[in-house]
Design a protein around this motif. Structure first.
Motif, PDB file in Angstrom:
ATOM      1  N   ASP A  20      38.981  43.707  49.575  1.00 45.59           N
ATOM      2  CA  ASP A  20      37.807  44.509  49.204  1.00 45.59           C
ATOM      3  C   ASP A  20      38.162  45.925  48.772  1.00 45.59           C
ATOM      4  O   ASP A  20      37.415  46.551  48.021  1.00 45.59           O
ATOM      5  N   GLY A  21      39.284  46.420  49.233  1.00 44.53           N
ATOM      6  CA  GLY A  21      39.620  47.812  48.932  1.00 44.53           C
ATOM      7  C   GLY A  21      40.387  48.021  47.637  1.00 44.53           C
ATOM      8  O   GLY A  21      40.453  49.136  47.126  1.00 44.53           O
ATOM      9  N   HIS A  22      40.961  46.955  47.095  1.00 44.97           N
ATOM     10  CA  HIS A  22      41.795  47.084  45.895  1.00 44.97           C
ATOM     11  C   HIS A  22      40.966  47.510  44.678  1.00 44.97           C
ATOM     12  O   HIS A  22      39.877  47.016  44.443  1.00 44.97           O
ATOM     13  N   ARG A  23      41.506  48.472  43.910  1.00 50.30           N
ATOM     14  CA  ARG A  23      40.860  48.927  42.682  1.00 50.30           C
ATOM     15  C   ARG A  23      41.922  49.090  41.594  1.00 50.30           C
ATOM     16  O   ARG A  23      43.087  49.344  41.866  1.00 50.30           O
ATOM     17  N   GLU A  58      27.173  52.142  50.568  1.00 47.45           N
ATOM     18  CA  GLU A  58      27.024  52.991  49.393  1.00 47.45           C
ATOM     19  C   GLU A  58      27.989  52.529  48.296  1.00 47.45           C
ATOM     20  O   GLU A  58      29.154  52.245  48.542  1.00 47.45           O
ATOM     21  N   PHE A  59      27.494  52.489  47.063  1.00 52.06           N
ATOM     22  CA  PHE A  59      28.312  52.033  45.941  1.00 52.06           C
ATOM     23  C   PHE A  59      29.353  53.071  45.539  1.00 52.06           C
ATOM     24  O   PHE A  59      29.154  54.279  45.700  1.00 52.06           O
ATOM     25  N   ASP A  60      30.465  52.589  44.973  1.00 49.05           N
ATOM     26  CA  ASP A  60      31.498  53.474  44.435  1.00 49.05           C
ATOM     27  C   ASP A  60      30.915  54.392  43.363  1.00 49.05           C
ATOM     28  O   ASP A  60      31.259  55.569  43.278  1.00 49.05           O
ATOM     29  N   HIS A  61      30.071  53.813  42.511  1.00 46.58           N
ATOM     30  CA  HIS A  61      29.473  54.539  41.386  1.00 46.58           C
ATOM     31  C   HIS A  61      27.970  54.263  41.354  1.00 46.58           C
ATOM     32  O   HIS A  61      27.535  53.146  41.665  1.00 46.58           O
ATOM     33  N   PRO A  62      27.173  55.243  40.950  1.00 50.35           N
ATOM     34  CA  PRO A  62      25.726  55.019  40.839  1.00 50.35           C
ATOM     35  C   PRO A  62      25.383  53.900  39.863  1.00 50.35           C
ATOM     36  O   PRO A  62      24.323  53.275  39.986  1.00 50.35           O
ATOM     37  N   GLY A  63      26.278  53.629  38.905  1.00 44.13           N
ATOM     38  CA  GLY A  63      25.994  52.613  37.896  1.00 44.13           C
ATOM     39  C   GLY A  63      26.220  51.181  38.338  1.00 44.13           C
ATOM     40  O   GLY A  63      25.853  50.246  37.616  1.00 44.13           O
ATOM     41  N   CYS A  64      26.816  50.985  39.519  1.00 46.34           N
ATOM     42  CA  CYS A  64      27.159  49.625  39.950  1.00 46.34           C
ATOM     43  C   CYS A  64      25.964  48.663  39.988  1.00 46.34           C
ATOM     44  O   CYS A  64      26.065  47.536  39.497  1.00 46.34           O
ATOM     45  N   PHE A  83      34.820  42.077  36.729  1.00 45.29           N
ATOM     46  CA  PHE A  83      34.842  42.691  38.069  1.00 45.29           C
ATOM     47  C   PHE A  83      33.509  42.457  38.784  1.00 45.29           C
ATOM     48  O   PHE A  83      32.560  41.913  38.206  1.00 45.29           O
ATOM     49  N   HIS A  84      33.439  42.856  40.059  1.00 46.64           N
ATOM     50  CA  HIS A  84      32.270  42.610  40.907  1.00 46.64           C
ATOM     51  C   HIS A  84      31.573  43.931  41.251  1.00 46.64           C
ATOM     52  O   HIS A  84      31.853  44.533  42.284  1.00 46.64           O
ATOM     53  N   PRO A  85      30.637  44.392  40.427  1.00 50.56           N
ATOM     54  CA  PRO A  85      29.954  45.654  40.747  1.00 50.56           C
ATOM     55  C   PRO A  85      29.165  45.586  42.046  1.00 50.56           C
ATOM     56  O   PRO A  85      28.991  46.602  42.734  1.00 50.56           O
ATOM     57  N   GLU A  86      28.689  44.382  42.410  1.00 49.00           N
ATOM     58  CA  GLU A  86      27.888  44.253  43.641  1.00 49.00           C
ATOM     59  C   GLU A  86      28.722  44.495  44.891  1.00 49.00           C
ATOM     60  O   GLU A  86      28.175  44.836  45.960  1.00 49.00           O
ATOM     61  N   ARG A  87      30.047  44.350  44.790  1.00 55.34           N
ATOM     62  CA  ARG A  87      30.928  44.522  45.947  1.00 55.34           C
ATOM     63  C   ARG A  87      31.718  45.829  45.910  1.00 55.34           C
ATOM     64  O   ARG A  87      32.555  46.074  46.777  1.00 55.34           O
ATOM     65  N   MET A  88      31.453  46.653  44.910  1.00 54.74           N
ATOM     66  CA  MET A  88      32.161  47.938  44.827  1.00 54.74           C
ATOM     67  C   MET A  88      31.471  48.945  45.740  1.00 54.74           C
ATOM     68  O   MET A  88      30.631  49.746  45.324  1.00 54.74           O
ATOM     69  N   ARG A  89      31.826  48.901  47.023  1.00 58.14           N
ATOM     70  CA  ARG A  89      31.217  49.744  48.059  1.00 58.14           C
ATOM     71  C   ARG A  89      32.291  50.596  48.732  1.00 58.14           C
ATOM     72  O   ARG A  89      33.440  50.177  48.860  1.00 58.14           O
ATOM     73  N   VAL A 135      30.735  23.377  53.306  1.00 52.26           N
ATOM     74  CA  VAL A 135      29.635  24.332  53.395  1.00 52.26           C
ATOM     75  C   VAL A 135      29.457  24.961  52.021  1.00 52.26           C
ATOM     76  O   VAL A 135      30.428  25.381  51.393  1.00 52.26           O
ATOM     77  N   ASP A 136      28.222  25.017  51.550  1.00 53.53           N
ATOM     78  CA  ASP A 136      27.920  25.668  50.278  1.00 53.53           C
ATOM     79  C   ASP A 136      27.375  27.058  50.543  1.00 53.53           C
ATOM     80  O   ASP A 136      26.561  27.251  51.460  1.00 53.53           O
ATOM     81  N   PHE A 137      27.791  28.036  49.716  1.00 48.94           N
ATOM     82  CA  PHE A 137      27.352  29.413  49.972  1.00 48.94           C
ATOM     83  C   PHE A 137      27.264  30.207  48.677  1.00 48.94           C
ATOM     84  O   PHE A 137      27.829  29.826  47.643  1.00 48.94           O
ATOM     85  N   VAL A 138      26.529  31.314  48.741  1.00 50.58           N
ATOM     86  CA  VAL A 138      26.457  32.301  47.661  1.00 50.58           C
ATOM     87  C   VAL A 138      26.569  33.667  48.307  1.00 50.58           C
ATOM     88  O   VAL A 138      25.945  33.922  49.346  1.00 50.58           O
ATOM     89  N   GLY A 139      27.354  34.577  47.719  1.00 50.89           N
ATOM     90  CA  GLY A 139      27.518  35.916  48.287  1.00 50.89           C
ATOM     91  C   GLY A 139      26.188  36.644  48.454  1.00 50.89           C
ATOM     92  O   GLY A 139      25.361  36.674  47.539  1.00 50.89           O
ATOM     93  N   GLU A 140      25.973  37.240  49.627  1.00 53.51           N
ATOM     94  CA  GLU A 140      24.681  37.849  49.942  1.00 53.51           C
ATOM     95  C   GLU A 140      24.360  39.054  49.066  1.00 53.51           C
ATOM     96  O   GLU A 140      23.189  39.337  48.808  1.00 53.51           O
ATOM     97  N   TYR A 141      25.377  39.773  48.581  1.00 48.85           N
ATOM     98  CA  TYR A 141      25.092  40.945  47.748  1.00 48.85           C
ATOM     99  C   TYR A 141      24.347  40.557  46.466  1.00 48.85           C
ATOM    100  O   TYR A 141      23.472  41.270  46.002  1.00 48.85           O
ATOM    101  N   HIS A 142      24.737  39.412  45.889  1.00 48.84           N
ATOM    102  CA  HIS A 142      24.029  38.929  44.704  1.00 48.84           C
ATOM    103  C   HIS A 142      22.547  38.714  45.028  1.00 48.84           C
ATOM    104  O   HIS A 142      21.656  39.144  44.295  1.00 48.84           O
ATOM    105  N   LEU A 143      22.309  38.023  46.139  1.00 50.06           N
ATOM    106  CA  LEU A 143      20.937  37.687  46.524  1.00 50.06           C
ATOM    107  C   LEU A 143      20.121  38.936  46.821  1.00 50.06           C
ATOM    108  O   LEU A 143      18.961  39.056  46.411  1.00 50.06           O
ATOM    109  N   ASP A 144      20.744  39.880  47.533  1.00 51.84           N
ATOM    110  CA  ASP A 144      20.050  41.133  47.882  1.00 51.84           C
ATOM    111  C   ASP A 144      19.576  41.875  46.637  1.00 51.84           C
ATOM    112  O   ASP A 144      18.434  42.347  46.567  1.00 51.84           O
TER     113      ASP A 144
END
Length: 427
Positions: free
Chosen positions: A175-178, A267-273, A255-261, A27-36
């Motif tokens: 997802d929670g690791h920072r 809601e994003f961790d930071h407004p700049g994400c 890092f993945h700013p699109e997944r920093m929620r 199966v081929d896929f792309v993360g939906e956050y990128h597409l959004d």
């Protein structure tokens, strides 16, 4: 309602899919956050499937206004490690340990490598906006001559004090690791995250992390934007190719700013994400407008017949050269003068970058030497055709594909540059 012309169509951002197994089928896929985020800011994502041989047909995805490369397996080490170098190579025992710890990432996907490196080279040659996230940032660095750590724990963490070590991959808290990174002042990353940097001397933010490899030697054209406490580069960009409003954008983030929620939230961790996507798409939109203007020609610029004919012959020269390289025939109907128009154009002062100018002049010389020959020696036609065919047969599939891709963009580059030069003359 269908768009009437290309200027009414949203710009296209190519993204290469990742392959995985599901129910014993690929199966081929792309993360939906990128597409959004691409859609949110005004562009259309076009997924390039990870399919064998697709790297030979990237012209079918034109027009390309931007490229986003993101997650995937480890890059084939042979792309950044000299074959005869033993200095940076890990021992068999170390490699076995890494494969056991990161089984899902260490399965090299050479097909995905081939597709993404072809796209990266295309962007660099034509100044197409490029954003690399995680693996994509590693692809960009290697494509420009940089290298990678094959494993951060083996090559960094075990060699530095414990207080400076950073966990870049946490399978139990994916997802929670920072972890902390230090943002450098005066960079785009600092501008985007300035609201999260508390106080004048506070330059640290917390980011996510999903990787066991990273940038080792940064390619010369790039400048770091952030470091982790262990010294790993977490973001970089090309300052000479960063003017989003002019369609210029070349950047890599580990890092993945699109997944920093926030947990259980969108809601994003930071407004700049999301800013990286916003600025990237801004560059993509500007690039599309620039290409459209070059294709349609300046509406206010009236060119006489002589200039129009010269432009047509220059563009035709490179189109012919492209077709010759890709097909290996068609010489009988081609005049030397037609090919010389492209070579002569390259000898003039253009508005290209120094790197592009050098490459174009090399190709121009190749065009002359390959197709005009030595005027003092008359070789019969059959021998010429046999020699050309023999030379083409010596090239690899990847080399042939590179030549075709280069010439596919050549007429566009020359047309745009000529329009700019003519416009300056009229002004």
């Amino acid at each position: 309602m269908a768009a009437n012309n290309v200027s009414e169509i949203l710009p296209r951002v190519l993204i290469v899919s990742r392959r995985t197994l599901r129910k014993n089928k690929f199966v081929d896929f792309v993360g939906e956050y990128h597409l959004d985020l691409i859609v949110k800011y005004g562009a259309i994502p076009v997924i390039v499937p990870r399919v064998a041989g697709i790297h030979m047909h990237l012209a079918s995805f034109e027009p390309i206004h931007g490229v986003l490369l993101c997650e995937g397996e480890d890059i084939d080490p042979s792309r950044y490690q000299p074959a005869n170098s033993e200095t940076d190579k890990l021992s068999p025992e170390e490699l076995d340990e890494i494969r056991n710890l990161h089984a899902s990432d260490t399965a090299i996907d050479k097909e995905k490598d081939s597709i993404e490196f072809h796209l990266a080279k295309l962007c660099l040659e034509r100044n197409i906006p490029f954003l690399g996230i995680c693996r994509g940032s590693q692809v960009l660095n290697v494509a420009c001559g940089g290298t990678l750590y094959q494993d951060i724990v083996t090559e960094i963490s075990r060699k530095i004090p414990e207080e400076n070590r950073v966990k870049h991959m946490d399978y139990d808290n994916y997802d929670g690791h920072r972890h902390k990174i230090k943002v450098l002042d005066g960079t785009p990353l600092h501008k985007w995250f300035k609201d999260s940097l508390e106080g004048k001397d506070q330059m640290d933010i917390m980011v996510n992390s999903y990787h066991h490899q990273g940038v080792k030697k940064l390619a010369p054209r790039f400048v770091p934007m952030a470091y982790a406490p262990d010294g790993l580069i977490e973001g970089y960009y090309d300052p000479d190719s960063y003017k989003p409003e002019e369609g210029k954008f070349v950047m890599g983030l580990q890092f993945h700013p699109e997944r920093m929620r926030l947990a259980d939230s969108e809601e994003f961790d930071h407004p700049g994400c999301p800013c990286v996507y916003q600025e990237f798409v801004k560059a993509v939109i500007a690039y599309q407008k620039k290409v459209t203007r070059a294709t349609n020609g300046p509406k206010s610029l009236m060119l006489n017949n002589h200039v129009l004919e010269k432009k047509r012959r220059i563009v035709r020269s490179f189109s012919l050269a492209r077709d010759i390289y890709s097909a290996g025939n068609g010489f009988n109907s081609i005049k030397e003068s037609e090919l010389n128009f492209g070579a002569d154009f390259l000898a003039t002062k253009t508005m290209l970058s120094e790197q592009q100018e050098i490459k174009l002049k090399e190709i121009g010389a190749t065009v002359r030497n390959a197709f005009t020959g030595d005027n003092t020696v008359k070789v019969n036609e059959d021998k010429q055709k046999l020699t050309r065919k023999s030379n083409m047969d010596k090239l690899s599939i990847e080399q042939l594909t590179d030549l075709v891709s280069f010439y596919q963009g050549m007429s566009h580059i020359c047309s745009e540059t000529l329009d700019q030069k003519l416009h300056n003359i009229m002004d």
